[in-house]
Write a protein that holds these residues in place. Sequence first.
Motif, PDB file in Angstrom:
ATOM      1  N   ALA A  30       0.850  -1.193   0.000  1.00 52.59           N
ATOM      2  CA  ALA A  30       0.000   0.000   0.000  1.00 52.59           C
ATOM      3  C   ALA A  30       0.887   1.244   0.000  1.00 52.59           C
ATOM      4  O   ALA A  30       1.890   1.297   0.708  1.00 52.59           O
ATOM      5  N   ILE A  31       0.518   2.238  -0.807  1.00 53.12           N
ATOM      6  CA  ILE A  31       1.274   3.482  -0.896  1.00 53.12           C
ATOM      7  C   ILE A  31       0.284   4.637  -0.828  1.00 53.12           C
ATOM      8  O   ILE A  31      -0.665   4.703  -1.612  1.00 53.12           O
ATOM      9  N   ALA A  32       0.516   5.553   0.108  1.00 57.28           N
ATOM     10  CA  ALA A  32      -0.344   6.723   0.264  1.00 57.28           C
ATOM     11  C   ALA A  32      -0.137   7.689  -0.896  1.00 57.28           C
ATOM     12  O   ALA A  32       0.956   7.760  -1.473  1.00 57.28           O
ATOM     13  N   LEU A  33      -1.187   8.432  -1.240  1.00 59.02           N
ATOM     14  CA  LEU A  33      -1.040   9.505  -2.226  1.00 59.02           C
ATOM     15  C   LEU A  33      -0.021  10.518  -1.737  1.00 59.02           C
ATOM     16  O   LEU A  33       0.024  10.824  -0.544  1.00 59.02           O
ATOM     17  N   ARG A  50       9.557  -1.466  -9.621  1.00 62.46           N
ATOM     18  CA  ARG A  50       8.753  -1.689  -8.412  1.00 62.46           C
ATOM     19  C   ARG A  50       9.186  -0.663  -7.372  1.00 62.46           C
ATOM     20  O   ARG A  50      10.368  -0.438  -7.161  1.00 62.46           O
ATOM     21  N   VAL A  51       8.198  -0.031  -6.712  1.00 59.11           N
ATOM     22  CA  VAL A  51       8.485   0.997  -5.719  1.00 59.11           C
ATOM     23  C   VAL A  51       7.760   0.715  -4.416  1.00 59.11           C
ATOM     24  O   VAL A  51       6.735   0.027  -4.394  1.00 59.11           O
ATOM     25  N   GLY A  52       8.310   1.240  -3.333  1.00 58.12           N
ATOM     26  CA  GLY A  52       7.685   1.140  -2.021  1.00 58.12           C
ATOM     27  C   GLY A  52       8.022   2.369  -1.203  1.00 58.12           C
ATOM     28  O   GLY A  52       8.880   3.164  -1.585  1.00 58.12           O
ATOM     29  N   THR A  53       7.349   2.537  -0.082  1.00 56.06           N
ATOM     30  CA  THR A  53       7.638   3.680   0.786  1.00 56.06           C
ATOM     31  C   THR A  53       8.945   3.437   1.525  1.00 56.06           C
ATOM     32  O   THR A  53       9.470   2.324   1.530  1.00 56.06           O
ATOM     33  N   SER A  79      -3.703   0.240  -2.769  1.00 58.67           N
ATOM     34  CA  SER A  79      -4.031  -0.372  -1.483  1.00 58.67           C
ATOM     35  C   SER A  79      -3.247  -1.647  -1.188  1.00 58.67           C
ATOM     36  O   SER A  79      -3.332  -2.161  -0.078  1.00 58.67           O
ATOM     37  N   ALA A  80      -2.520  -2.163  -2.164  1.00 56.25           N
ATOM     38  CA  ALA A  80      -1.823  -3.439  -1.959  1.00 56.25           C
ATOM     39  C   ALA A  80      -0.655  -3.560  -2.929  1.00 56.25           C
ATOM     40  O   ALA A  80      -0.487  -2.734  -3.833  1.00 56.25           O
ATOM     41  N   ALA A  81       0.117  -4.621  -2.753  1.00 57.83           N
ATOM     42  CA  ALA A  81       1.246  -4.896  -3.638  1.00 57.83           C
ATOM     43  C   ALA A  81       0.765  -5.292  -5.030  1.00 57.83           C
ATOM     44  O   ALA A  81      -0.372  -5.719  -5.210  1.00 57.83           O
ATOM     45  N   ALA A  82       1.651  -5.143  -5.990  1.00 57.02           N
ATOM     46  CA  ALA A  82       1.446  -5.551  -7.383  1.00 57.02           C
ATOM     47  C   ALA A  82       0.357  -4.748  -8.093  1.00 57.02           C
ATOM     48  O   ALA A  82      -0.253  -5.223  -9.028  1.00 57.02           O
ATOM     49  N   LYS A  83       0.132  -3.517  -7.660  1.00 56.52           N
ATOM     50  CA  LYS A  83      -0.823  -2.628  -8.321  1.00 56.52           C
ATOM     51  C   LYS A  83      -0.044  -1.567  -9.099  1.00 56.52           C
ATOM     52  O   LYS A  83       1.083  -1.225  -8.751  1.00 56.52           O
ATOM     53  N   ASN A  84      -0.671  -1.032 -10.150  1.00 58.75           N
ATOM     54  CA  ASN A  84      -0.046   0.031 -10.938  1.00 58.75           C
ATOM     55  C   ASN A  84      -0.102   1.346 -10.175  1.00 58.75           C
ATOM     56  O   ASN A  84      -1.143   1.720  -9.652  1.00 58.75           O
ATOM     57  N   THR A 115       9.264   8.343   9.235  1.00 49.20           N
ATOM     58  CA  THR A 115       7.871   7.931   9.186  1.00 49.20           C
ATOM     59  C   THR A 115       7.515   7.593   7.742  1.00 49.20           C
ATOM     60  O   THR A 115       7.698   8.434   6.854  1.00 49.20           O
ATOM     61  N   ALA A 116       7.029   6.385   7.506  1.00 48.69           N
ATOM     62  CA  ALA A 116       6.696   5.962   6.141  1.00 48.69           C
ATOM     63  C   ALA A 116       5.733   6.951   5.493  1.00 48.69           C
ATOM     64  O   ALA A 116       4.808   7.444   6.134  1.00 48.69           O
TER      65      ALA A 116
END
Length: 127
Positions: A30-33, A50-53, A79-84, A115-116
């Motif tokens: 999950a990644i916040a706007l 692939r990106v993450g916080t 909201s979850a992994a493997a999403k565009n 803080t993520a």
Amino acid sequence: MAAEFRAELNAGGLDGTGPADVVDCISNGAIALWAPVRLVAAGTGEDYPRVGTTTIASDVDVYGIAEDGEDNDGTNAVSAAAKNVKVRRRGRSKVKVLSATNNIAIGDGLVTSATAAKAQKVDYSAA
């Protein structure tokens, strides 16, 4: 008449309408706007980065800001992994900051925080 170089156009334009560099990526979770993101190891057979916080303060490996996503709900780009997810690499963008970060003015530097999904104002006194 010779062409004049205008750095602000490369950076996204002074009015925010200039060129930007937005990249399609795959989320690692999950990644916040408006969250700063960094590159992580790609999954098998993925064509997009692939990106993450990040929870590393002043992370030098920031890839960009998450601006939109496959299931954007106004709070989370994804909201979850493997999403565009769309990541702005260059140009003007909103960014989430720590609530403890105050007195941010135009032109102030921002870096990632511990803080993520949040940035903080650069502390030049600690340099």
